[in-house]
Design an enzyme around this catalytic site. Structure first.
Site, PDB file in Angstrom:
ATOM      1  N   GLU A 268      66.188  55.417  93.251  1.00 42.34           N
ATOM      2  CA  GLU A 268      65.057  55.616  92.342  1.00 42.34           C
ATOM      3  C   GLU A 268      65.423  56.176  90.979  1.00 42.34           C
ATOM      4  OE1 GLU A 268      65.218  59.576  94.761  1.00 42.34           O
ATOM      5  OE2 GLU A 268      65.650  57.450  95.098  1.00 42.34           O
ATOM      6  N   GLU A 302      60.552  53.107  95.989  1.00 42.70           N
ATOM      7  CA  GLU A 302      61.344  53.562  94.841  1.00 42.70           C
ATOM      8  C   GLU A 302      60.458  53.815  93.622  1.00 42.70           C
ATOM      9  OE1 GLU A 302      64.218  54.445  95.689  1.00 42.70           O
ATOM     10  OE2 GLU A 302      64.147  53.373  97.588  1.00 42.70           O
TER      11      GLU A 302
END
Length: 878
Positions: A268, A302
């Site tokens: 992420e 994410e």
């Protein structure tokens, strides 16, 4: 013998001695000698003593130069040793400039800056940034990053990093540069850089406040046509997060890059998410319904990290579930709203029980918030992620959806831009709802899966029904005694017509609903319901309201009744699953492998097939027998081959008894309609292919014709692979397996499916097949996807052959773990988890597996990652 790394303990946490306000990075990219120049604006923490040295982390770095406030440091003014750079004399504020050289091409660990298919990629979580530059590489040091990337324009036309693109230009020697500024403070683990020859698919999203966000998905040339589903997933996730939690994206551009060499599913990094290509690339011809669903889930996960992980991050790695458990809960809720909530819940619980419950019962057991670790990479576990998500779900169950949203709003209001703890999250929930959650904190500190023993007594004369619930939790490593948990128990009562009864406790003036959540806090709790007109059948742990094991003496008739009548979809599936589990375990203990299926069970399964009101996807799940892995966890002194034979025997018996119904359902659903990816079509394919899987157990010409026809004429990978999986188990299936491999030999992701299919096949010679496939041109031990698909599938999904009595499966796994450890310790350590449950095996296999574990542990130069897993597994036998 390798020595374990000294344990890092949560209670030893101290705030960083120094803080970094901003970071300027300049990369001059080169395959073997990338130059990284960093300029750090550093200040002493107000609580730090003046004579405290500055200690920076750094691994596999070549130090080229170092300056403090513009002056080169003399050799005796710093120390570079043991993966640290120490400067004893530091002023209160300073500018530190460091130049390092790194070799991305040689980085097979895929941590830090490395090359994949000739492109530059980074992976910095958990401690990869220290392999790029010397830094305070810990999550509670948050800084603003500015990144300039310089590279050959022809070889690396795309240069990406975190934040917003603010400048670009050309240089001599056909080089170019791009400058990125991230306006939000972040820890180094969220840093990202990507450079290479990529093409992109562009889209956009307009936020609720009217901001325009550009969405860009970067992939290798030739793959753009497989990005449309991922782009749509981003757009859906952005809209959902705004509607559900009021959270908007905060940069000008949101970017995804897909790479084929990646240790994880995705990462992420702020504004620049790096994904395993498995979770980006999909079209019906190459990807299954499960792949499309996985892309929706992982893309959402994410993206949701932008707030739950990036804007608010974890103070230290012990708090990992603060971001991961919370974000898994969010992506599960997103998937539930996108499709069938009931089916999503059942699938999540199946995974939790098969893998996390096993983790809780094994040598690697640890709390959701661990108390210590040796290697942080080993704590990216089912407990941190999936059990952590169940803990978050219990907040929502106890507080209600509105109460949970109030807690989330307060959490962001208090902690935006901070690195915080699980206790900070719980405190926000408490304060926003004036709730008592002090005892609930034990879910973070106690390992193990609680057990609820439930007893029900009906008083016909008084028309009362009394439920007594006793909770307990087994001992786990380092925790022999467990205190009572705060557990939400959702339940209902059904009369014999299948109608839900009003729930009224003895001290209540009137009934309150038909399905309620009761809170367990004591070792023993009693609930006495009044005005109960008949002996009810209890529906317990509805929607799996807590991650516990529930024990209640249901009769076979009770379970069949709940299969047919329970209004709670999870409880309905659970009844079918529990009946099948009890039946299989009884057959295992009796050694029955070819006994006919009980008539009442056949009738119940036939009723599932015949029920037009039942969601086909739910029917498919109810028809599917418990996995071998789930059954394994319910036994001790296990003979895995016998267990597989028993399950296979019941499956064949059901196929024979239900042949007509299975065939009729298959033919009805196999209507030749063009492929669509929507809820109804996915559900229909799921049920159709479960029916085909059962029919594949029948050795008759019609079955062979159905399988061959579906394989040859399918217009999508879901149906083609479903047929191939059945064919691979049959004597007549080898030509189809070979054909699939030839057709798709140049498609890496499809070949992963081919590898996994053969590695998990129960036919004789599976290990020899796996060994031969390691020489296939599409396989590479350096690629984590290939390792997971071939070696991981054999060790973790092929119960019968991995646990062959000659021990060759164990020796093969140990050889591969030792070999992988020299290339990529993270992947080796994860593969080593296949040895975790050795103490549950019967004595001969137990001894064989222990011997291989000991061999792994004695390997010279073994990484700390793999040594920790192997040594903990061995400790379970002492």
């Amino acid at each position: 013998m390798p020595q374990p790394r000294q344990a890092i303990r949560r209670l030893d946490y101290t705030a960083p001695a120094y803080l970094i306000d901003c970071v300027d990075l300049t990369f001059e990219l080169d395959d073997t000698a990338t130059r990284v120049a960093s300029r750090l604006v550093i200040q002493r923490n107000a609580e730090t003593k003046a004579d405290t040295p500055l200690v920076l982390h750094g691994e596999s770095l070549s130090l080229a130069s170092i300056k403090l406030d513009g002056v080169p440091l003399a050799a005796d003014a710093f120390t570079h040793a043991d993966d640290t750079l120490t400067i004893p004399a530091m002023p209160d504020t300073a500018i530190l400039e460091i130049v390092t050289l790194i070799n991305p091409q040689a980085n097979t660990e895929l941590s830090g800056l490395y090359q994949s298919s000739g492109n530059f990629i980074t992976q910095c979580e958990a401690e990869g940034f220290r392999r790029i530059s010397f830094y305070l590489d810990r999550p509670d040091v948050m800084a603003k990053f500015t990144t300039t990337i310089i590279a050959d324009k022809a070889k690396y036309p795309v240069l990406l990093s975190n934040g917003n693109r603010v400048g670009e230009g050309t240089l001599d020697k056909n080089r170019h540069w791009v400058k990125w500024v991230d306006p939000f403070k972040k820890p180094a683990y969220l840093f990202a850089l990507v450079a290479g020859r990529f093409v992109s698919l562009a889209g956009n999203h307009t936020t609720r406040s009217g901001r325009q966000v550009a969405i860009e998905i970067y992939v290798e040339p030739g793959n753009v046509d497989r990005c449309h589903h991922a782009l749509a997933a981003v757009q859906k996730a952005m809209a959902w997060d705004e509607q559900r939690f009021g959270l908007e994206y905060d940069l000008d551009t949101y970017m995804i890059v897909a790479t084929s060499d990646f240790n994880m599913g995705a990462m992420e990094n702020k504004g620049l998410n790096v994904f395993n290509s498995k979770y980006v690339l999909a079209k019906p011809e190459t990807a299954t319904d499960a792949d499309f669903d996985g892309i929706d889930s992982v893309v959402a996960h994410e993206y949701f990290h932008n707030w739950t992980g990036n804007r608010v991050t974890c103070r230290d790695w012990f708090q990992l579930s603060l971001k991961e458990g919370l974000t898994v809960y969010r992506d599960q809720e997103f998937s539930s709203d996108l499709g069938s909530r009931a089916v999503q819940r059942i699938q999540n619980v199946r995974g939790l029980r098969e893998y996390q419950f096993a983790e809780d019962a094994g040598p690697q057991a640890h709390p959701v918030r661990p108390d210590e670790y040796q290697e942080i990479n080993n704590f990216y576990t089912w407990t941190v992620y999936e059990k952590g998500s169940e803990v978050v779900r219990m907040y929502a169950t106890l507080l209600g959806i509105d109460g949970f949203r109030r807690g989330m709003d307060l959490y962001f209001k208090r902690h935006d831009g901070q690195a915080v703890t699980c206790d900070d999250f719980r405190t926000a929930m408490v304060d926003a709802n004036n709730a008592d959650l002090a005892q609930f904190a034990r879910w973070y500190s106690q390992a193990g899966t609680p057990v609820l023993d439930v007893e029900g007594v009906y008083d016909d004369a008084a028309q009362t029904y009394t439920l007594t619930v006793t909770q307990s939790c087994p001992a786990t490593p380092g925790q022999d005694v467990k205190l009572p948990f705060h557990i939400p128990l959702a339940l209902g009562l059904l009369d014999r017509r299948g109608q839900e009864l009003p729930l009224q406790l003895a001290d209540e003036a009137e009934a309150i609903g038909n399905s309620r959540v009761f809170e367990l806090r004591q070792p023993v709790e009693t609930f006495r319901f009044v005005n109960v007109p008949c002996h009810p059948v209890p529906s317990l742990l509805r929607d799996f309201s807590a991650p516990v094991k529930l024990v209640y003496p249901y009769s076979d008739d009770d379970l069949i009744f709940l299969m047919a009548h329970d209004n709670d979809a999870f409880a309905r599936w659970e009844a079918a699953n529990q009946y099948a589990t009890q039946l299989l375990l009884a057959r295992y203990r009796a050694g029955e492998t070819d006994t006919p299926a009980p008539e009442k069970f056949v009738a119940a399964m036939a009723a599932v097939l015949a029920n037009p009101q039942l969601d086909p996807a739910l029917a498919a799940l109810m028809l599917t027998l418990p996995s071998e892995a789930a059954l394994f966890e319910a036994l001790s002194d296990v003979d895995p081959q016998k267990l597989c034979a028993v399950r296979q025997g019941l499956k064949e018996a059901l196929a024979r008894s239900l042949r007509a119904q299975l065939l009729a359902t298959y033919q009805k659903l196999n209507d030749g309609a063009p492929y669509r990816y929507d809820g109804a079509a996915v559900a229909a394919r799921a049920l159709k292919n479960v029916c085909l899987d059962y029919l594949g157990e029948l050795d008759e010409p019609l079955t062979a014709e159905l399988l061959a026809s579906q394989y040859r004429h399918a217009d999508n990978m879901t149906d083609r692979l479903a047929a191939l999986k059945v064919l691979a188990q049959r004597d007549d299936g080898e030509p189809f397996v070979d054909d699939f491999g030839k057709v798709w030999q140049d498609d890496a992701l499809v070949m992963d499916k081919w590898f996994a299919l053969q590695a998990s096949c129960s036919r004789p010679g599976a290990l020899s097949t796996v060994q031969a496939l390691m020489n296939h041109h599409a396989f590479s031990l350096k690629n984590p996807n290939k390792v997971r698909a071939l070696i991981g599938a054999f060790c973790q999904q092929n119960l019968a052959h991995f646990h062959a009595l000659d021990g060759y499966g164990y020796a093969f796994a140990a050889d591969r773990i030792i070999e992988l450890d020299k290339l990529n310790p993270q992947i080796a350590a994860r593969l080593a988890s296949c040895f975790n449950r050795w103490t549950r095996l019967e004595p001969q296999r137990r001894a064989l597996m222990r011997a291989e574990l000991e061999r792994i542990s004695r390997e010279p130069g073994l990484s700390g990652d793999t040594f920790e897993i192997a040594s903990k597994a061995l400790s379970a036998g002492t």
